[in-house]
Design a protein around this motif. Structure first.
Motif, short mmCIF file in Angstrom:
data_model
loop_
_atom_site.label_atom_id
_atom_site.label_comp_id
_atom_site.label_asym_id
_atom_site.label_seq_id
_atom_site.Cartn_x
_atom_site.Cartn_y
_atom_site.Cartn_z
N THR A 5 35.10 41.88 19.56
CA THR A 5 33.65 42.24 19.92
C THR A 5 33.05 40.58 20.32
OG1 THR A 5 33.12 41.85 17.76
CG2 THR A 5 33.68 43.84 18.31
N ALA A 6 31.77 40.85 20.85
CA ALA A 6 31.29 39.66 21.48
C ALA A 6 30.31 39.25 20.43
CB ALA A 6 30.69 40.17 22.68
N LEU A 53 26.37 39.11 28.33
CA LEU A 53 27.02 40.65 28.75
C LEU A 53 25.92 41.71 29.05
CD1 LEU A 53 30.20 40.83 26.68
CD2 LEU A 53 30.06 40.32 29.13
N SER A 57 24.60 43.64 32.24
CA SER A 57 24.47 44.76 32.41
C SER A 57 23.18 45.53 33.02
CB SER A 57 24.76 45.69 30.96
OG SER A 57 24.27 47.00 30.92
N SER A 63 26.36 50.31 33.43
CA SER A 63 26.31 50.55 31.82
C SER A 63 27.13 49.34 31.37
CB SER A 63 26.94 51.86 31.59
OG SER A 63 28.40 51.84 31.65
N TYR A 64 26.49 49.24 29.83
CA TYR A 64 27.13 48.23 29.15
C TYR A 64 28.67 48.35 28.57
CZ TYR A 64 27.33 44.69 25.20
OH TYR A 64 27.59 43.63 24.31
N SER A 65 28.98 49.57 28.48
CA SER A 65 30.23 50.10 28.47
C SER A 65 31.16 49.95 29.15
CB SER A 65 30.52 51.58 27.96
OG SER A 65 30.14 52.37 29.07
N GLU A 66 30.79 50.01 30.48
CA GLU A 66 31.60 49.67 31.85
C GLU A 66 31.81 48.14 31.74
OE1 GLU A 66 30.53 51.53 35.46
OE2 GLU A 66 32.07 50.05 36.66
N THR A 68 31.69 46.02 29.12
CA THR A 68 32.52 45.50 28.06
C THR A 68 34.10 46.20 28.42
OG1 THR A 68 32.31 47.29 26.62
CG2 THR A 68 30.74 45.40 26.45
N GLY A 69 34.08 47.36 28.90
CA GLY A 69 35.53 47.80 29.45
C GLY A 69 35.98 46.73 30.37
N THR A 72 37.09 43.64 28.30
CA THR A 72 38.21 43.71 27.58
C THR A 72 39.55 44.11 28.14
OG1 THR A 72 37.55 46.07 26.93
CG2 THR A 72 36.79 44.51 25.33
N PHE A 73 39.52 44.53 29.13
CA PHE A 73 40.69 44.83 29.92
C PHE A 73 41.45 43.68 30.47
CE2 PHE A 73 43.18 46.06 33.87
CZ PHE A 73 43.61 47.16 33.31
N PHE B 166 33.55 54.60 28.03
CA PHE B 166 34.18 53.85 29.07
C PHE B 166 35.49 53.44 28.49
CE2 PHE B 166 35.22 51.17 32.63
CZ PHE B 166 34.79 51.85 33.52
N PRO B 167 36.61 53.32 29.04
CA PRO B 167 37.52 53.09 28.54
C PRO B 167 37.55 51.32 27.96
CG PRO B 167 38.47 54.15 30.61
CD PRO B 167 36.92 54.04 30.32
N GLN B 168 37.88 50.88 26.84
CA GLN B 168 37.80 49.69 26.35
C GLN B 168 39.06 49.09 26.00
OE1 GLN B 168 34.31 48.50 25.79
NE2 GLN B 168 33.91 50.38 26.78
#
Lengths: 168, 594
Positions: A5-6, A53, A57, A63-66, A68-69, A72-73, B166-168
């Protein structure tokens, strides 16, 4: 599971935030701008703090989830502060079959840290790469921007000695 | 047109059609998993692979456009074996627990596995696992069951533009979830439940309130009443194998009586009440803008947006905090019901509101979140105690040993059970707008809304954003300032469409007086708590059923509901009066998006 996590370790340097904003403005309208912006931010801050981050965003309206997606990828991105020199041992298919795993073990033992870790003196961080596109030179290790080819476990100490105490 | 051969059949299709579309048009079924109607194909799950002659690899039918002359085999041994392997691999990472799973009966993975003839595990090994997330009042995510098909990601990002999921991470460690796999409650999720509506397995479901309701029903000291949302009656039958669009209002009432509720009431009653309050609020805002009593006062915010849909409210709080003044202050019909039940009704029947339990049956998951909002307790108690989705009610009826199909029709109880046709159509996209116009136009002009059968056709149907104009002529003296005014209205359903309208209003690109927003595509009839699986055909069937319900009512306008008029006469006073203000209106809070 290896879950990162950040965090934001220290208050952000305003001059760096301003430079990031300038970079974002320049690339605001470009499709696919997220990865270049993240790369810029990581080179500016040394890692990707949580606040940065979130800032990205908001600024890119992604979106924040994208965000971080994507972070983390790719193993290239780090959300924790790292050492001066990033050691990345390739474990892509070619490097793996030619002894990459043994090379990685040698780095772990020599540095006394695990993958994802940073030495106490903040000299080195250890990471695993997934193919640098230099399979003919396997096994490959990158330290910073330098590529070291056909690395043997016995050569690990010599490689590290070239960087110890040297500014990146 | 392109000509292709599918399983030795000659098929002509439009240029740009995918193999999947071509096959369907020829009556050839190809199994799919990640695919969603109208949304861009992902090609993520590979369940739909087919063999194309001349191509080295198998192709994902959902994501491959046909070329002229293509020769396609959807069911060759190679395609079938590959498909089976794909599902075998999905099963190897899936923690089923089928006998305890919410999706026991309608799990798409289980059906796929059966259809492909899979009888034993092909690959056995470690499973990625994952923890269940119980952080929100509305939804539960169970990572162990997730097969990473990404339907929820597509809906959350493309349709709702919320972007909570979203995929993480990567590969085996991939988690479909919020940023850094945090809990849903820690991110800007509006809890609309569209993710739960499209999940093929039990990885995202509503948070069940069934146990709490059973307990309350069994407690003789409690007075347990129920309200049913307009959209439930057009979908509940699907839980019992009936075709979509069967109206089961009467059977639903009888089933609720059999389950033991002490009063069976209608959210539609408070939908009529909402129109009285919201219509008056709209006219008050219009007066403030066009003919203010005090020109020094800042003009009220226009357009006014509806506030019935809790997912939309939370979305606005996150994404348009600068525009919260545009939202009607009216509570949703669910919350108006709770507040009226624990005051007016409690007094009327002589029940201590502390011993009263208000249960809602909603097509919605966000209603569970709404009922838990701490400020919605103006009766002196939490106004609504439990919220069941349509699906949960279906399961309770089943568990209660009630044979739904054979039930006789019942009627709702008084005094909170009678509603006009205007309330029925709250279930449909465009319905709240139509209901409001039926009343507001008549209030202003003294004449009935001059449209065919009281339907405002331009705002009905599944178009994402709809607009209409209504010209006011010869108003009553009180509303003289509206003479010649063309009232412009818009209707949006699906939060992506709502966001587009909000941005257009904010920039001044579009000007309206009144906008209806419903969170879910199709409106409440397509809510996150409805029986699965909701396609456009299902949406239209439910929408038409609701219009039939409306057309069959003796009263078609909210201001004609005699029980609502009685509520004002004996308790509330007048719309926007002091008591209404206290019990029926609320305020909103800006929330940080990240």
């Amino acid at each position: 599971m290896h879950v990162q996590t950040a965090q934001t370790v220290a208050p952000l340097d305003q001059a760096l935030v301003d430079s990031l904003d300038a970079y974002i403005r320049e690339h605001q309208e470009e499709a696919g701008n997220l990865i270049p912006v993240l790369q810029y931010a990581q080179s500016a801050f040394g890692y990707l703090p949580e606040d940065v981050l979130k800032h990205i965003s908001e600024a890119l309206q992604i979106s924040y989830s994208e965000v971080t997606g994507v972070v983390t990828f790719y193993s290239f991105f780090s959300t924790v502060p790292r050492g001066k020199h990033i050691v990345r041992v390739c474990l892509g298919t070619a490097c793996y079959v030619r002894g990459g795993k043994e090379v990685l073990r040698a780095f772990r033992e020599t540095l006394g840290i695990d993958v994802g870790g940073t030495t106490e003196d903040r000299e080195f961080s250890l990471e695993v790469g997934r193919c640098f596109g230099a399979c003919g030179l396997a096994p490959v290790v990158m330290v910073g921007d330098d590529v070291h080819q056909r690395v043997k476990p016995s050569g690990v100490k010599d490689i590290l000695a070239q960087y110890e105490g040297v500014n990146a | 047109m392109l000509n292709v051969t599918i399983n030795d059949k000659d098929v002509s299709v439009e240029t740009g059609a995918t193999i999947l579309e071509a096959a369907r048009s020829a009556g050839v079924q190809i199994p799919t998993l990640c695919n969603l109607e109208h949304l861009s194909p992902l090609g993520a799950c590979r369940v739909c692979v087919v063999e194309v002659e001349g191509a080295k690899a198998l192709m994902a039918a959902c994501a491959t456009p046909v070329r002229d002359g293509m020769v396609i085999h959807t069911n060759s041994p190679r395609a079938r074996t590959a498909r089976k392997t794909v599902v075998d691999l999905l099963l190897s990472e899936h923690e089923g627990n089928c006998q305890y799973c919410d999706r026991s009966l309608d799990c798409e993975l289980r059906v796929l596995s059966f259809d492909l003839g899979i009888q034993e595990p092909m690959y056995v090994g470690a499973k990625p696992g994952g923890q269940a997330d119980f952080s929100t009042p509305a939804l539960v995510r169970d990572g162990e069951k997730c097969v990473k098909c990404r339907r929820c990601v597509t809906v959350c990002n493309e349709v709702q533009q919320v972007g909570a999921l979203f995929p993480q991470y990567r590969g085996y460690e991939t988690v479909i979830g919020p940023a850094f796999a945090m809990n849903l409650d820690d991110v800007a999720c509006v809890q609309c439940g569209q993710c739960a509506a499209v999940c093929p397995v039990g990885a995202i479901t509503e948070r069940s309130h069934m146990e709490g309701v059973w307990k309350a029903l069994a407690d003789p000291d409690l007075h347990v009443i129920v309200q049913t949302a307009p959209a439930v009656r057009a979908a509940l039958g699907e839980c019992f194998g009936m075709e979509p669009g069967r109206l089961v209002t009467g059977q639903m009432v009888t089933a609720l009586r059999e389950l033991g509720f002490d009063g069976i009431f209608d959210t539609n009653f408070t939908a009529d009440l909402t129109i009285m309050e919201e219509g008056t609020e709209l006219l008050t805002r219009l007066k403030g803008a066009l003919a203010p009593d005090d020109p020094q006062l800042p003009p009220p915010a226009l357009p006014m947006f509806t506030s019935c849909s809790p997912g939309w409210i939370k979305f606005a709080e996150y994404y348009f905090p600068d525009m919260l003044g545009h939202l009607s202050t009216c509570k949703s019909p669910q919350q108006m019901f709770g507040a009226i039940a624990k005051t007016y009704y409690a007094e009327k029947v002589g029940v201590d509101p502390a011993k009263m339990v208000v249960v809602s049956v909603m097509p919605c998951t966000a209603k569970k979140f709404e009922a838990a909002r701490s400020e919605l307790a103006d009766s002196g108690f939490q106004d609504v105690d439990f919220v069941l989705t349509t699906r949960e009610l279906g399961r309770m009826i089943q568990a209660g040993g009630v044979d739904f199909a054979s039930l006789p029709d019942g009627t709702m109880d008084s005094p909170l059970g009678y509603s006009s046709g205007a309330a029925d159509i709250f279930a449909n996209t465009g319905g709240v707008m139509e209901a409001a116009l039926r009343t507001a136009y008549e209030l202003v002009t003294g004449r009935e809304l001059p449209v065919d059968n009281l339907h405002v056709a331009p705002v009905a149907g599944l178009e994402g954003v709809k607009e209409a104009e209504i010209q006011i002529t010869a108003p009553l003296p009180d509303w003289a300032f509206l003479d010649g005014v063309t009232v412009r209205v818009a209707v949006a359903h699906g939060l992506g469409n709502a966001a587009a309208v909000m941005r257009a209003v904010r920039s001044g690109e579009r000007t309206y007086h009144f906008v209806e927003v419903m969170t879910c595509p199709g409106g409440c009839i397509g809510g996150g708590g409805q029986p699965r699986f909701t396609t456009d055909a299902v949406r239209l069937a439910r929408i038409n059923a609701i219009y039939r319900e409306d057309e069959g009512k003796p009263h078609r306008k909210s201001h004609e509901n005699p029980d609502v008029l009685e509520l004002y006469a004996s308790f509330l006073g007048q719309p926007l009066g002091e008591k209404s203000h206290h019990l029926l209106h609320t305020n909103y809070e800006a929330r940080a998006r990240v």
